[in-house]
Design a protein around this motif. Structure first.
Motif, PDB file in Angstrom:
ATOM      1  N   VAL A  68      -2.438  -6.195  -1.282  1.00  0.00           N
ATOM      2  CA  VAL A  68      -2.960  -5.172  -2.083  1.00  0.00           C
ATOM      3  C   VAL A  68      -3.528  -5.906  -3.599  1.00  0.00           C
ATOM      4  N   PHE A  94      -5.714   1.826   1.876  1.00  0.00           N
ATOM      5  CA  PHE A  94      -6.019   0.638   2.603  1.00  0.00           C
ATOM      6  C   PHE A  94      -7.647   0.504   3.145  1.00  0.00           C
ATOM      7  N   TRP A 140       0.883  -1.065   0.036  1.00  0.00           N
ATOM      8  CA  TRP A 140      -0.104  -0.067  -0.097  1.00  0.00           C
ATOM      9  C   TRP A 140       0.782   1.288   0.073  1.00  0.00           C
TER      10      TRP A 140
END
Length: 321
Positions: free
Chosen positions: A151, A142, A127
């Motif tokens: 992710v 997130f 992220w």
């Protein structure tokens, strides 16, 4: 002075930036498209928390909440955007067939709940790496993508708008090309009191996208051109106050706002370090010099207009050390 959105200076700057039009009329035709976007944060995500005590505390991922709209006769990208609270660039980013700027009756469009862009993510990215690619925040990404640790291959990035050539694949952190902006907008490095990008504004319950940075400086301090170029605009603006806009090589533009007076005129050629004018005193009548600042922006020319960029990506002296 810390970055406290309740502070009078920061509140004033954020209020000014939030008031910038999405597709307003730029002074002298030079100011282009403003990318200021506000998104309600209450109940959606907690900006400072990267972890949640329970997955149930997160809303469903934005990409799972896309709706469909069938274009009716007489509708345009602008009217459809107004209906859903989106700017046309967001709709174009989600619907490749509309990227010529038009829609057809009967055409079915994907509509996201917020302004932003869907991007593909290379395997193994974190992220934080995705956030660095798009000048965003890891905790925001997130949460708007469902609070998942791994992710996904496709994610939603709020506040990034589509335009031809925009990066739609998050890979390694991109290298910054050599920039003609090698100076600094003040005689010496200064405290950044409002940074570029998404900033929480607790007073309004919103995230505010700042198109530039506010640098604290005493009234009367000289504001300097960060690179050689041509003055595209020098005058008064209802939001920026006294404003100087300079066009540079490589399709770059810098803006210097909240000046007391103007030392240059439109059409004038300037060199790096040339004086553009002095910093204005604070608008309050409290004689507090600590509240004065210059607002500095870097923009990049594109088919969508002059698009705001993170100054750190183009002005080496602005990089936080």
């Amino acid at each position: 002075m810390g970055i406290d959105c309740q502070d009078s200076l920061v509140g004033r700057i954020i209020g000014q930036v939030a008031a910038l039009p999405l597709l307003g009329s730029p002074p002298m035709g030079q100011l282009g498209v403003a990318l200021t976007v506000a998104m309600v944060a209450t109940g959606l995500f907690t900006p400072r928390a990267i972890a949640q005590s329970s997955p149930a505390a997160c809303p469903p991922p934005v990409l799972s909440r896309l709706t469909r709209h069938r274009v009716a006769a007489g509708e345009t990208l602008a009217t459809i955007g107004q209906r859903y609270g989106l700017i046309p660039a967001t709709i174009m980013g989600f619907n490749a067939a509309t990227q010529g700027g038009t829609v057809s009756p009967g055409q079915e469009l994907l509509i996201p709940p917020y302004n932003g862009l869907r991007v593909s993510v290379a395997p193994g990215q974190t992220w934080q790496q995705v956030a660095e690619t798009y000048n965003s925040r890891a905790d925001v990404l997130f949460e708007v993508n469902g609070c998942v640790t791994a992710v996904p291959t496709s994610v939603f990035v709020p506040g990034v708008n589509w335009f031809p050539g925009v990066r739609t694949t998050a890979t390694a952190t991109p290298t910054t090309p050599a920039s003609p902006l090698q100076g600094y907008p003040l005689p010496q490095r200064s405290q950044i009191v409002v940074n570029y990008g998404w900033q929480p504004d607790p007073a309004q319950g919103k995230l505010i996208f700042n198109t530039g940075v506010a640098l604290a400086s005493s009234p009367g301090t000289s504001v300097l051109a960060v690179g050689a170029g041509t003055v595209a605009f020098a005058g008064s603006d209802g939001v920026y106050g006294n404003l100087v806009v300079v066009n540079h090589a490589q399709g770059l533009q810098t803006r210097y706002a909240n000046l007391d007076t103007l030392a240059v005129r439109a059409g004038q050629t300037v060199r790096q370090g040339d004086r553009l004018g002095p910093v204005a005193a604070a608008a309050d009548d409290d004689d507090d010099d600590d509240d004065s600042f210059v607002f500095f922006e870097v923009r990049l020319n594109s088919p969508m207009g002059w698009v705001a960029q993170d100054p750190q990506d183009f002005v080496p002296a602005m990089v936080l050390r």
